[in-house]
Design a protein around this motif. Structure first.
Motif, PDB file in Angstrom:
ATOM      1  N   LEU A   1      -9.385 -27.459   7.232  1.00 50.16           N
ATOM      2  CA  LEU A   1     -10.844 -27.493   7.231  1.00 50.16           C
ATOM      3  C   LEU A   1     -11.377 -28.856   6.807  1.00 50.16           C
ATOM      4  CD1 LEU A   1     -11.762 -24.007   5.686  1.00 50.16           C
ATOM      5  CD2 LEU A   1     -12.028 -24.751   8.060  1.00 50.16           C
ATOM      6  N   GLU A   2     -10.615 -29.574   5.995  1.00 51.03           N
ATOM      7  CA  GLU A   2     -11.049 -30.900   5.571  1.00 51.03           C
ATOM      8  C   GLU A   2     -11.166 -31.860   6.750  1.00 51.03           C
ATOM      9  OE1 GLU A   2      -8.205 -32.056   2.662  1.00 51.03           O
ATOM     10  OE2 GLU A   2      -9.208 -30.993   1.021  1.00 51.03           O
ATOM     11  N   HIS A   3     -10.330 -31.657   7.764  1.00 48.43           N
ATOM     12  CA  HIS A   3     -10.402 -32.521   8.936  1.00 48.43           C
ATOM     13  C   HIS A   3     -11.684 -32.303   9.740  1.00 48.43           C
ATOM     14  CE1 HIS A   3      -6.024 -32.813   8.158  1.00 48.43           C
ATOM     15  NE2 HIS A   3      -6.095 -33.950   8.816  1.00 48.43           N
ATOM     16  N   VAL A   4     -12.333 -31.163   9.551  1.00 43.74           N
ATOM     17  CA  VAL A   4     -13.517 -30.840  10.342  1.00 43.74           C
ATOM     18  C   VAL A   4     -14.770 -31.485   9.775  1.00 43.74           C
ATOM     19  CG1 VAL A   4     -14.861 -28.932  11.334  1.00 43.74           C
ATOM     20  CG2 VAL A   4     -12.435 -28.625  10.869  1.00 43.74           C
ATOM     21  N   VAL A   5     -14.774 -31.779   8.481  1.00 42.36           N
ATOM     22  CA  VAL A   5     -16.009 -32.169   7.795  1.00 42.36           C
ATOM     23  C   VAL A   5     -16.598 -33.453   8.368  1.00 42.36           C
ATOM     24  CG1 VAL A   5     -17.027 -32.795   5.581  1.00 42.36           C
ATOM     25  CG2 VAL A   5     -15.298 -30.997   5.693  1.00 42.36           C
ATOM     26  N   LEU A   6     -15.824 -34.525   8.408  1.00 40.40           N
ATOM     27  CA  LEU A   6     -16.362 -35.815   8.858  1.00 40.40           C
ATOM     28  C   LEU A   6     -16.839 -35.777  10.315  1.00 40.40           C
ATOM     29  CD1 LEU A   6     -14.099 -38.529   7.199  1.00 40.40           C
ATOM     30  CD2 LEU A   6     -16.347 -37.729   6.519  1.00 40.40           C
ATOM     31  N   PRO A   7     -16.033 -35.306  11.264  1.00 43.71           N
ATOM     32  CA  PRO A   7     -16.544 -35.291  12.653  1.00 43.71           C
ATOM     33  C   PRO A   7     -17.723 -34.348  12.857  1.00 43.71           C
ATOM     34  CG  PRO A   7     -14.392 -34.228  12.522  1.00 43.71           C
ATOM     35  CD  PRO A   7     -14.623 -34.898  11.214  1.00 43.71           C
ATOM     36  N   SER A   8     -17.742 -33.205  12.182  1.00 41.98           N
ATOM     37  CA  SER A   8     -18.857 -32.276  12.362  1.00 41.98           C
ATOM     38  C   SER A   8     -20.143 -32.825  11.743  1.00 41.98           C
ATOM     39  CB  SER A   8     -18.517 -30.906  11.770  1.00 41.98           C
ATOM     40  OG  SER A   8     -18.234 -31.015  10.384  1.00 41.98           O
ATOM     41  N   LEU A   9     -20.036 -33.484  10.586  1.00 37.77           N
ATOM     42  CA  LEU A   9     -21.215 -34.127   9.986  1.00 37.77           C
ATOM     43  C   LEU A   9     -21.745 -35.231  10.885  1.00 37.77           C
ATOM     44  CD1 LEU A   9     -20.627 -34.478   6.135  1.00 37.77           C
ATOM     45  CD2 LEU A   9     -22.564 -33.390   7.276  1.00 37.77           C
ATOM     46  N   THR A  10     -20.824 -36.011  11.435  1.00 39.65           N
ATOM     47  CA  THR A  10     -21.225 -37.081  12.344  1.00 39.65           C
ATOM     48  C   THR A  10     -21.920 -36.515  13.573  1.00 39.65           C
ATOM     49  OG1 THR A  10     -19.331 -38.405  11.614  1.00 39.65           O
ATOM     50  CG2 THR A  10     -20.396 -39.056  13.672  1.00 39.65           C
ATOM     51  N   LEU A  11     -21.366 -35.455  14.127  1.00 43.36           N
ATOM     52  CA  LEU A  11     -21.947 -34.831  15.310  1.00 43.36           C
ATOM     53  C   LEU A  11     -23.302 -34.207  15.011  1.00 43.36           C
ATOM     54  CD1 LEU A  11     -21.485 -34.097  18.284  1.00 43.36           C
ATOM     55  CD2 LEU A  11     -20.287 -32.037  17.520  1.00 43.36           C
TER      56      LEU A  11
ATOM     57  N   VAL B   1     -18.274 -36.704  23.237  1.00 41.83           N
ATOM     58  CA  VAL B   1     -17.296 -37.710  23.646  1.00 41.83           C
ATOM     59  C   VAL B   1     -17.081 -38.755  22.559  1.00 41.83           C
ATOM     60  CG1 VAL B   1     -16.789 -39.493  25.355  1.00 41.83           C
ATOM     61  CG2 VAL B   1     -17.869 -37.347  26.061  1.00 41.83           C
ATOM     62  N   ILE B   2     -18.163 -39.326  22.037  1.00 43.38           N
ATOM     63  CA  ILE B   2     -18.042 -40.420  21.064  1.00 43.38           C
ATOM     64  C   ILE B   2     -17.383 -39.936  19.789  1.00 43.38           C
ATOM     65  CG2 ILE B   2     -19.352 -42.044  19.654  1.00 43.38           C
ATOM     66  CD1 ILE B   2     -21.412 -42.190  21.861  1.00 43.38           C
ATOM     67  N   VAL B   3     -17.838 -38.807  19.269  1.00 45.62           N
ATOM     68  CA  VAL B   3     -17.308 -38.299  17.997  1.00 45.62           C
ATOM     69  C   VAL B   3     -15.834 -37.948  18.132  1.00 45.62           C
ATOM     70  CG1 VAL B   3     -17.497 -36.450  16.286  1.00 45.62           C
ATOM     71  CG2 VAL B   3     -19.562 -37.479  17.244  1.00 45.62           C
ATOM     72  N   GLU B   4     -15.472 -37.278  19.198  1.00 54.21           N
ATOM     73  CA  GLU B   4     -14.076 -36.885  19.371  1.00 54.21           C
ATOM     74  C   GLU B   4     -13.171 -38.097  19.573  1.00 54.21           C
ATOM     75  OE1 GLU B   4     -14.807 -32.420  21.276  1.00 54.21           O
ATOM     76  OE2 GLU B   4     -13.798 -33.960  22.447  1.00 54.21           O
ATOM     77  N   THR B   5     -13.716 -39.153  20.149  1.00 54.92           N
ATOM     78  CA  THR B   5     -12.928 -40.372  20.321  1.00 54.92           C
ATOM     79  C   THR B   5     -12.732 -41.090  18.996  1.00 54.92           C
ATOM     80  OG1 THR B   5     -13.792 -40.623  22.578  1.00 54.92           O
ATOM     81  CG2 THR B   5     -12.780 -42.550  21.564  1.00 54.92           C
ATOM     82  N   ILE B   6     -13.792 -41.170  18.182  1.00 54.14           N
ATOM     83  CA  ILE B   6     -13.703 -41.859  16.888  1.00 54.14           C
ATOM     84  C   ILE B   6     -12.695 -41.182  15.971  1.00 54.14           C
ATOM     85  CG2 ILE B   6     -14.976 -42.382  14.764  1.00 54.14           C
ATOM     86  CD1 ILE B   6     -17.459 -42.805  16.462  1.00 54.14           C
ATOM     87  N   PHE B   7     -12.739 -39.871  15.912  1.00 54.04           N
ATOM     88  CA  PHE B   7     -11.910 -39.129  14.956  1.00 54.04           C
ATOM     89  C   PHE B   7     -10.641 -38.560  15.590  1.00 54.04           C
ATOM     90  CE2 PHE B   7     -16.201 -39.035  13.182  1.00 54.04           C
ATOM     91  CZ  PHE B   7     -15.957 -39.387  11.868  1.00 54.04           C
TER      92      PHE B   7
END
Length: 312
Positions: free
Chosen positions: A173-183, A250-256
């Motif tokens: 779940l920790e992996h989800v926090v940064l990309p989901s917040l960014t999105l 696209v951008i978020v999934e590419t960054i993370f």
């Protein structure tokens, strides 16, 4: 209500058909030969004989309109073709990447709701106070800052400096926090503004004044009357947000390095994987249109007048 739903579903058909035609034509205007791309991805020398044989096998020698109708007939049977890269069906590849995208989208949607709705409501109730000024700053930064820049800021402070959260990949779940917040961040400001403006418009309506005259408490007036009516534009904002995010971040999934539909779409374009590109675009379109349909249905539940207009 049933006739309203039927009309909304019927309106989806020409939209999807038109987008499929545009996508098919634009894809065939891209420089390069799909047969050559297929051979190169298969590590086969693209000789003239091999290209001619493959074009005959794939039906690429037929007129464009015949190719489209054949492709459309296969799509109706849920056959989107075979990926040039993985040699698996397009459906299997998309379903494999769909689960991570749904997980990311739901987490981002959660952040949008729990952040934007309370802040927007407090901003309208305490107009002109410090909470209102603070919410307007958040909204301004949210709609102004590019998504990729906010993502890099989160990585720098929360991962590199404070070492609180992992940056890349998908696992816990920790992996989800940064990309989901960014999105979610880019949509938070829009929904704050929508709810604030809608509540300020409704808070001085005659039905609110009448409720105050009856002696109802301010909290009950806000929760039972003002908020429900003010949610109509917010429902549209949330529905559009969900459709956009699920259709491919696209951008978020590419960054993370998140293995979702957005990353699949980008890699398909790089590899000139034509069947996968067509499948991804069609899938994103269907998701977006279905989300709009659900928004319309939610509208009809919140405001029965819309449902009655659909019957007339």
């Amino acid at each position: 209500m049933s006739w309203f739903i039927v009309k909304r579903f019927a309106s989806l058909v020409p939209i999807l058909l038109g987008i499929s035609i545009i996508t098919f034509i634009l894809l065939h205007l891209i420089p390069g030969d799909p047969a050559v791309a297929y051979l190169r991805l298969s590590n086969i020398p693209p000789t003239d004989e091999a290209v001619a044989a493959l074009r005959l096998e794939l039906g690429l020698n037929k007129p464009l309109y015949i190719q489209y109708f054949e492709w459309l007939g296969n799509v109706i049977q849920l056959d989107l073709g075979i990926s040039f890269v993985s040699k698996n069906t397009v459906w299997d590849e998309m379903l494999l990447h769909l689960v991570p995208t749904i997980q990311l989208t739901l987490a981002a949607f959660f952040f949008i709701v729990v952040i934007s709705l309370p802040i927007g409501m407090l901003s309208a109730i305490y107009k002109g106070k410090w909470i209102d000024q603070f919410s307007r700053i958040i909204a301004f930064v949210s709609v102004s800052m590019p998504t990729f820049w906010f993502g890099f800021l989160l990585i720098y402070f929360l991962s590199l400096k404070l070492d609180l959260l992992p940056v890349l990949g998908r696992g816990t779940l920790e992996h989800v926090v940064l990309p989901s917040l960014t999105l979610a961040f880019g949509y938070i400001g829009t929904n704050i503004r929508l709810l604030r403006a809608s509540m300020l418009e409704n808070i001085n309506e005659p039905f609110v004044i009448y409720a105050r005259a009856r002696g109802l408490r301010q909290g009950k007036i806000i929760s039972r009357h003002v908020l429900k009516k003010s949610l109509l534009p917010v429902v549209t904002g949330l529905g559009m947000s969900f459709g956009n995010m699920l259709g491919g971040a696209v951008i978020v999934e590419t960054i993370f390095a998140w293995p979702g539909m957005g990353q699949l779409f980008v890699s398909s374009i790089i590899n000139q994987d034509y069947p996968m590109i067509q499948g991804c675009v069609l899938f994103m379109t269907v998701i977006f249109v279905v989300c709009n349909l659900l928004v319309d249905l939610t509208y009809s539940l919140l405001d029965p007048r819309i449902r009655l207009e659909g019957v007339e």
